[in-house]
Design a protein around this motif. Structure first.
Motif, PDB file in Angstrom:
ATOM      1  N   GLY A 140       4.721  -3.141  -2.797  1.00 28.71           N
ATOM      2  CA  GLY A 140       3.895  -1.940  -2.686  1.00 28.71           C
ATOM      3  C   GLY A 140       2.720  -2.226  -1.781  1.00 28.71           C
ATOM      4  O   GLY A 140       2.198  -3.341  -1.759  1.00 28.71           O
ATOM      5  N   ALA A 141       2.334  -1.236  -0.996  1.00 29.30           N
ATOM      6  CA  ALA A 141       1.228  -1.434  -0.064  1.00 29.30           C
ATOM      7  C   ALA A 141       0.413  -0.158   0.068  1.00 29.30           C
ATOM      8  O   ALA A 141       0.905   0.947  -0.175  1.00 29.30           O
ATOM      9  N   ALA A 142      -0.832  -0.352   0.449  1.00 29.01           N
ATOM     10  CA  ALA A 142      -1.739   0.761   0.721  1.00 29.01           C
ATOM     11  C   ALA A 142      -2.480   0.438   2.009  1.00 29.01           C
ATOM     12  O   ALA A 142      -2.783  -0.725   2.279  1.00 29.01           O
ATOM     13  N   ASP A 143      -2.745   1.462   2.812  1.00 27.10           N
ATOM     14  CA  ASP A 143      -3.532   1.247   4.030  1.00 27.10           C
ATOM     15  C   ASP A 143      -4.421   2.450   4.280  1.00 27.10           C
ATOM     16  O   ASP A 143      -4.203   3.517   3.724  1.00 27.10           O
TER      17      ASP A 143
ATOM     18  N   SER B 184      -3.723 -11.425   7.785  1.00 24.87           N
ATOM     19  CA  SER B 184      -4.461 -10.291   8.359  1.00 24.87           C
ATOM     20  C   SER B 184      -5.274 -10.786   9.541  1.00 24.87           C
ATOM     21  O   SER B 184      -5.657 -11.955   9.611  1.00 24.87           O
ATOM     22  N   ASP B 185      -5.500  -9.885  10.484  1.00 28.34           N
ATOM     23  CA  ASP B 185      -6.243 -10.208  11.700  1.00 28.34           C
ATOM     24  C   ASP B 185      -6.651  -8.890  12.360  1.00 28.34           C
ATOM     25  O   ASP B 185      -5.958  -7.890  12.196  1.00 28.34           O
TER      26      ASP B 185
ATOM     27  N   CYS C 132       3.522  -6.847 -10.980  1.00 24.59           N
ATOM     28  CA  CYS C 132       2.989  -6.710  -9.613  1.00 24.59           C
ATOM     29  C   CYS C 132       1.629  -7.381  -9.498  1.00 24.59           C
ATOM     30  O   CYS C 132       0.763  -7.191 -10.354  1.00 24.59           O
ATOM     31  N   GLU C 133       1.487  -8.173  -8.461  1.00 22.34           N
ATOM     32  CA  GLU C 133       0.230  -8.874  -8.192  1.00 22.34           C
ATOM     33  C   GLU C 133      -0.196  -8.619  -6.755  1.00 22.34           C
ATOM     34  O   GLU C 133       0.648  -8.525  -5.855  1.00 22.34           O
ATOM     35  N   ILE C 134      -1.493  -8.545  -6.557  1.00 21.63           N
ATOM     36  CA  ILE C 134      -2.024  -8.380  -5.206  1.00 21.63           C
ATOM     37  C   ILE C 134      -1.832  -9.685  -4.451  1.00 21.63           C
ATOM     38  O   ILE C 134      -2.205 -10.758  -4.919  1.00 21.63           O
ATOM     39  N   ARG C 135      -1.257  -9.579  -3.272  1.00 23.93           N
ATOM     40  CA  ARG C 135      -1.012 -10.759  -2.440  1.00 23.93           C
ATOM     41  C   ARG C 135      -1.933 -10.807  -1.226  1.00 23.93           C
ATOM     42  O   ARG C 135      -2.162 -11.859  -0.663  1.00 23.93           O
ATOM     43  N   LEU C 136      -2.438  -9.624  -0.810  1.00 24.81           N
ATOM     44  CA  LEU C 136      -3.315  -9.579   0.367  1.00 24.81           C
ATOM     45  C   LEU C 136      -4.205  -8.352   0.276  1.00 24.81           C
ATOM     46  O   LEU C 136      -3.742  -7.268  -0.081  1.00 24.81           O
ATOM     47  N   ILE C 137      -5.473  -8.544   0.577  1.00 21.46           N
ATOM     48  CA  ILE C 137      -6.432  -7.442   0.702  1.00 21.46           C
ATOM     49  C   ILE C 137      -7.059  -7.587   2.090  1.00 21.46           C
ATOM     50  O   ILE C 137      -7.451  -8.685   2.473  1.00 21.46           O
ATOM     51  N   TYR C 138      -7.134  -6.489   2.813  1.00 21.17           N
ATOM     52  CA  TYR C 138      -7.719  -6.560   4.156  1.00 21.17           C
ATOM     53  C   TYR C 138      -8.609  -5.350   4.417  1.00 21.17           C
ATOM     54  O   TYR C 138      -8.448  -4.308   3.792  1.00 21.17           O
ATOM     55  N   ARG C 139      -9.575  -5.548   5.325  1.00 17.69           N
ATOM     56  CA  ARG C 139     -10.548  -4.494   5.632  1.00 17.69           C
ATOM     57  C   ARG C 139     -10.764  -4.437   7.139  1.00 17.69           C
ATOM     58  O   ARG C 139     -11.053  -5.444   7.785  1.00 17.69           O
TER      59      ARG C 139
ATOM     60  N   GLY D 236      -6.933  -2.061   3.031  1.00 16.03           N
ATOM     61  CA  GLY D 236      -5.510  -2.105   2.772  1.00 16.03           C
ATOM     62  C   GLY D 236      -5.227  -3.211   1.777  1.00 16.03           C
ATOM     63  O   GLY D 236      -6.034  -4.130   1.611  1.00 16.03           O
ATOM     64  N   ALA D 237      -4.084  -3.113   1.104  1.00 20.59           N
ATOM     65  CA  ALA D 237      -3.690  -4.136   0.140  1.00 20.59           C
ATOM     66  C   ALA D 237      -2.172  -4.180   0.050  1.00 20.59           C
ATOM     67  O   ALA D 237      -1.496  -3.184   0.311  1.00 20.59           O
ATOM     68  N   VAL D 238      -1.678  -5.350  -0.303  1.00 17.40           N
ATOM     69  CA  VAL D 238      -0.237  -5.556  -0.481  1.00 17.40           C
ATOM     70  C   VAL D 238      -0.029  -6.186  -1.850  1.00 17.40           C
ATOM     71  O   VAL D 238      -0.712  -7.154  -2.209  1.00 17.40           O
ATOM     72  N   ALA D 239       0.917  -5.631  -2.613  1.00 14.45           N
ATOM     73  CA  ALA D 239       1.254  -6.167  -3.930  1.00 14.45           C
ATOM     74  C   ALA D 239       2.754  -6.430  -3.989  1.00 14.45           C
ATOM     75  O   ALA D 239       3.550  -5.694  -3.394  1.00 14.45           O
ATOM     76  N   THR D 240       3.142  -7.491  -4.686  1.00 16.71           N
ATOM     77  CA  THR D 240       4.562  -7.789  -4.887  1.00 16.71           C
ATOM     78  C   THR D 240       4.796  -8.239  -6.317  1.00 16.71           C
ATOM     79  O   THR D 240       3.875  -8.674  -7.008  1.00 16.71           O
TER      80      THR D 240
END
Length: 153
Positions: free
Chosen positions: A67-70, A118-119, A94-101, A55-59
């Motif tokens: 914008g987000a993807a999961d 993320s957790d 838009c920049e990626i603010r969080l990437i999670y797996r 998943g990723a979050v961009a703002t």
């Protein structure tokens, strides 16, 4: 006839009942042939294969676009999808603010800052982001939370 026939029949019936009660995987075997020998070799059960989910979050900090993807199968695709969604929401920078797996994400917005965390546990992801926001900002609100857990096949 000798007196052992009833006991032999009871033992045979017991053996068939026992075999019938075994789970199907107890009979899993692979026939092995070679050097004049053949036999059944027990085949161990396979461990489930895990497939990562990203998943990723961009703002866009300049105008607040998000914008987000999961549950995406590849890291690069999650990033690309989050940025595209941010731009679709009128984002320009838009920049990626969080990437999670294989875990959960939370985004919390305060009066002046955004906080991301993320957790593996959804509630922990949220509470940590809220706590971080409350330590540095006011009017903290959860604006996004999703989980992208690995899947088995």
């Amino acid at each position: 006839m000798n007196g052992n026939e009833p006991n032999a029949r009871k033992a045979t019936v017991f053996l068939f009942a026992f075999i019938a009660s075994l789970p199907a995987h107890a009979f899993a075997c692979t026939m092995v042939y070679g050097n004049g020998w053949q036999g059944c070799v027990e085949t161990p059960e396979r461990e489930p294969v895990q497939f990562d989910r990203w998943g990723a979050v961009a703002t866009d900090k300049s105008n607040g676009a998000f914008g987000a993807a999961d549950t995406v199968s590849e890291r690069a695709r999650a990033i690309k999808k989050a940025i595209k969604k941010c731009k679709d929401n009128k984002g320009v920078h838009c920049e990626i603010r969080l990437i999670y797996r294989n875990e959960c994400a939370a985004a919390v917005s305060g009066s002046g800052w955004d906080f991301f965390n993320s957790d593996p546990d959804r509630e922990t992801a949220i509470s940590t982001a809220v706590r971080r926001c409350e330590e540095k900002d006011t009017d903290c609100k959860v604006v996004y939370t999703r989980c992208s857990y690995a899947v088995s096949r």
